[in-house]
Motif scaffolding. Structure first.
Motif, short mmCIF file in Angstrom:
data_model
loop_
_atom_site.label_atom_id
_atom_site.label_comp_id
_atom_site.label_asym_id
_atom_site.label_seq_id
_atom_site.Cartn_x
_atom_site.Cartn_y
_atom_site.Cartn_z
N PHE A 216 -2.16 -8.21 -2.98
CA PHE A 216 -2.02 -7.27 -1.74
C PHE A 216 -3.68 -6.59 -1.03
O PHE A 216 -3.79 -6.67 -0.05
CB PHE A 216 -1.02 -6.82 -1.13
N ALA A 217 -3.88 -5.33 -2.34
CA ALA A 217 -5.25 -4.37 -1.44
C ALA A 217 -6.22 -5.70 -1.38
O ALA A 217 -7.08 -5.49 -0.23
CB ALA A 217 -5.06 -4.03 -2.01
N GLU B 125 3.60 -2.63 8.22
CA GLU B 125 4.61 -1.69 7.91
C GLU B 125 6.01 -2.42 8.05
O GLU B 125 6.24 -3.07 8.01
CB GLU B 125 4.65 -0.48 8.75
N VAL C 48 5.57 -3.93 1.76
CA VAL C 48 5.98 -4.86 0.25
C VAL C 48 6.92 -4.78 0.74
O VAL C 48 7.67 -4.16 -0.14
CB VAL C 48 5.10 -4.18 -1.31
N ASP D 231 5.35 1.08 1.99
CA ASP D 231 3.36 0.26 2.36
C ASP D 231 4.11 -0.77 2.62
O ASP D 231 2.74 -2.07 2.73
CB ASP D 231 2.50 0.03 1.11
N GLU E 163 -2.10 -5.03 8.75
CA GLU E 163 -0.74 -5.02 8.03
C GLU E 163 0.25 -4.74 8.50
O GLU E 163 0.33 -4.08 9.46
CB GLU E 163 -1.20 -4.35 6.49
N TYR F 35 9.09 -1.19 0.19
CA TYR F 35 8.47 -0.59 0.05
C TYR F 35 8.19 0.34 0.98
O TYR F 35 7.76 -0.90 1.75
CB TYR F 35 7.80 -0.42 -1.55
N VAL G 180 5.56 -3.70 -9.36
CA VAL G 180 4.65 -3.50 -7.76
C VAL G 180 3.19 -3.03 -7.38
O VAL G 180 2.49 -3.67 -6.72
CB VAL G 180 6.31 -2.86 -6.79
N GLU G 181 3.58 -2.36 -8.55
CA GLU G 181 1.93 -2.05 -8.76
C GLU G 181 1.29 -2.55 -8.47
O GLU G 181 -0.22 -2.37 -8.08
CB GLU G 181 1.82 -0.39 -9.83
N LYS H 218 4.06 -10.02 1.57
CA LYS H 218 3.77 -8.70 2.20
C LYS H 218 3.03 -9.75 3.29
O LYS H 218 1.95 -10.93 3.23
CB LYS H 218 2.09 -8.16 1.63
N ARG I 36 0.39 -4.54 -5.40
CA ARG I 36 -0.06 -3.90 -4.16
C ARG I 36 -1.95 -3.82 -4.82
O ARG I 36 -2.26 -3.84 -3.97
CB ARG I 36 0.69 -2.53 -4.70
N ASN I 37 -1.90 -4.07 -6.25
CA ASN I 37 -3.55 -4.26 -5.98
C ASN I 37 -3.81 -5.70 -5.44
O ASN I 37 -5.13 -6.08 -5.31
CB ASN I 37 -3.73 -4.01 -7.39
#
Length: 527
Positions: free
Chosen positions: A153-154, A175, A36, A34, A173, A32, A146-147, A46, A150-151
């Protein structure tokens, strides 16, 4: 008969054929924007890159402080995820080195000195280690989408950056192209400058990202693998010593070869760990009670509990005390190492060097048999763990596997300042990137102050367009300045150059009366 053959063929297909081409060889399903990566059906990973700190050269007190801070970092790992700490030794690419470090030629009269300076740098680089070490931490977690990943990993990434900041390390992080470059540089050693990946263009054209990183061929044997024209082997830490020094990881990764070492960490929830240790302790106490009952039945009332049972009781109590009173966590860990060489003979020699380095610390590495592909995917910072040689450790025991060693200073456009005493790599410092580039050169006579100043002057004259002003009462810089094409102004009795203290130009002063300002200057000069 036909049904039996079909079942056999189905089993052979499931066992030997690789689904989706290279899915098992490089187990990355999707990437992805970001950074991931999807590495399983519901598994995402990640990777973060963190810088080194000066642990090896720190004082004992500073080492203890770093050790405790690193233990807090390990304690912060989420028990619902797997964390992989990777140390990547990769050889400096000559093309990249020359591009970032050497002074470009400009076609003027100073090119002769630029060539000499560049040849000196190349000679130093050949004599140096020529290995750069990068460190990554990869977090993999099972999420439904994946959403959600993402939350997660944030939140976890912010905690990681905070903890590394307390250690004095910088964590960033990666890329998607930076993560893929890690695999490309490993799979295609010597072709580092050929890598180019743009996720938007690749998605638009329908290309597969694996085509940008895959080696020409990948053949797995019983105890090694062949990757294009290079050979590789995966080792794992089979037996741990009862006492390990914090320098073991640094010594294992000090070899001047391309290698990756990964430490997979699986934290266990404290309540489950305490319950498990209590059950173990209860079992040990039961065995001791049964043994004493048998001795009493034989009228042996003075028998001493055997040493192994007493040791199990003592270790179980210590482990339980660590979990309940000393802020320790129970963790499972796996250590894997993959190294590559140009020939099979060189690979065998390097393997023996690594095994010897581990034996010196009373640890036992072993070669994975028929598991080289699983071991390779475990050692690389993908987010997979295919090797199940888990060892139960506390936080302190795991923190002994210290990934930090010494900081490397290799700034682009930097000045050659010598050789790192620990890693034997070049020290290239660009003072313009420092918060305060000003400096003093202090030292006893004969320690090299003037030589260091002249090296700085030469580099600035050859590589930049900066103005260089030198006040030289001892007249030791005149020949250097003339060679660099500078102007030498000699102020002395009988010289052709002089200073007119009474000189005034239009606009002299700060808007006040110029005669008064000049008079004050002359009076102060006379004083």
């Amino acid at each position: 008969m036909i049904k039996t053959l079909k079942n056999l063929f189905k089993q052979d297909k499931e066992r030997f054929l690789i689904p989706n081409g290279v899915q098992d060889v490089i187990p990355i399903r999707k990437i992805y924007d970001d950074g991931v990566f999807q590495v399983g059906d519901d598994k995402f990973s990640k990777t973060y890159k963190f810088t080194d700190i000066n642990y090896a050269v720190a004082s004992r007190e500073d080492k203890e402080a770093m050790f405790l801070e690193y233990s807090e970092l390990l304690n912060s790992f989420d028990s619902g995820a797997t964390t992989k700490i990777t140390i990547n030794n990769r050889r400096l690419n000559r093309v990249d080195f020359e591009k970032n470090i050497l002074i470009p030629l400009t076609g003027d009269a100073l090119d002769e000195y630029r060539k000499e300076y560049n040849s000196m740098l190349l000679e130093k680089a050949i004599d140096a280690n020529a290995i750069t070490q990068e460190k990554y931490i990869t977090i993999s977690v099972n999420k439904k989408s994946v959403e959600e990943a993402r939350n997660y990993f944030a939140r976890v990434g912010a905690e990681l950056i905070t903890h590394f900041g307390r250690l004095g390390s910088k964590c960033i992080e990666l890329e998607p192209d930076e993560r893929l470059r890690i695999f490309h540089d490993f799979y295609r050693t010597g072709e580092e400058t050929d890598f180019y990946f743009d996720i938007k263009e690749t998605r638009k054209r329908g290309h597969d990202f694996k085509d940008f990183i895959c080696p020409d061929s990948l053949e797995y044997e019983k105890d090694h693998f062949k990757m294009g024209t290079r050979f590789g082997r995966v080792l794992f830490l089979r037996e741990y010593a009862s006492y390990i020094k914090d320098s073991m990881i640094a010594e294992l990764t000090d070899i001047n070869r391309n290698l990756m070492m990964s430490i997979d960490v699986i934290p266990i929830p404290t309540d489950e760990a305490v319950r498990e240790v209590e059950n173990r302790l209860l079992g040990v106490e039961t065995n001791i009670t049964n043994w004493q009952r048998r001795q009493n039945a034989n009228n042996n009332f003075s028998a001493v509990v055997p040493y192994d049972m007493e040791q199990q009781r003592r270790e179980s109590k210590e482990f339980l005390n660590d979990l309940t009173s000393r802020d320790q966590r129970m963790m499972f860990a796996t250590v894997t190492l993959v190294h590559t060489a140009d020939s099979l003979e060189q690979l065998d020699e390097d393997t023996e060097i690594l095994l010897t380095a581990a034996r010196k610390h009373l640890c036992q590495f072993a070669v994975l048999k028929y598991q080289q592909m699983d071991g390779l995917n475990t050692a690389l910072p993908i987010g997979h763990r295919k090797i199940n040689s888990l060892r139960t450790l506390t936080t302190e025991s795991l923190a002994v596997l210290m990934p930090f060693r010494v900081q490397e200073i290799m700034d682009e456009g930097g000045i050659y300042c010598g050789e790192n005493a620990i890693s034997h790599n070049l020290i290239m410092c660009n003072k313009a990137k420092l918060l305060n580039p000003n400096s003093f050169l202090l030292g006893v006579p004969g320690s090299g102050k003037s030589f260091a100043a002249k090296m700085l002057i030469v580099f600035l004259a050859l590589a930049t367009g900066d103005d260089i002003l030198i006040c030289d009462p001892e007249r030791e810089y005149a020949s250097l300045i003339e060679a660099m094409g500078g102007e030498v102004i000699r102020i002395a009795a009988g010289s052709k150059d002089h200073i007119n203290a009474m000189d005034m130009v239009d606009g002299y002063g700060d808007g006040r009366n110029p005669v008064i300002d000049k008079s004050e200057f002359v009076l102060s000069l006379f004083e």
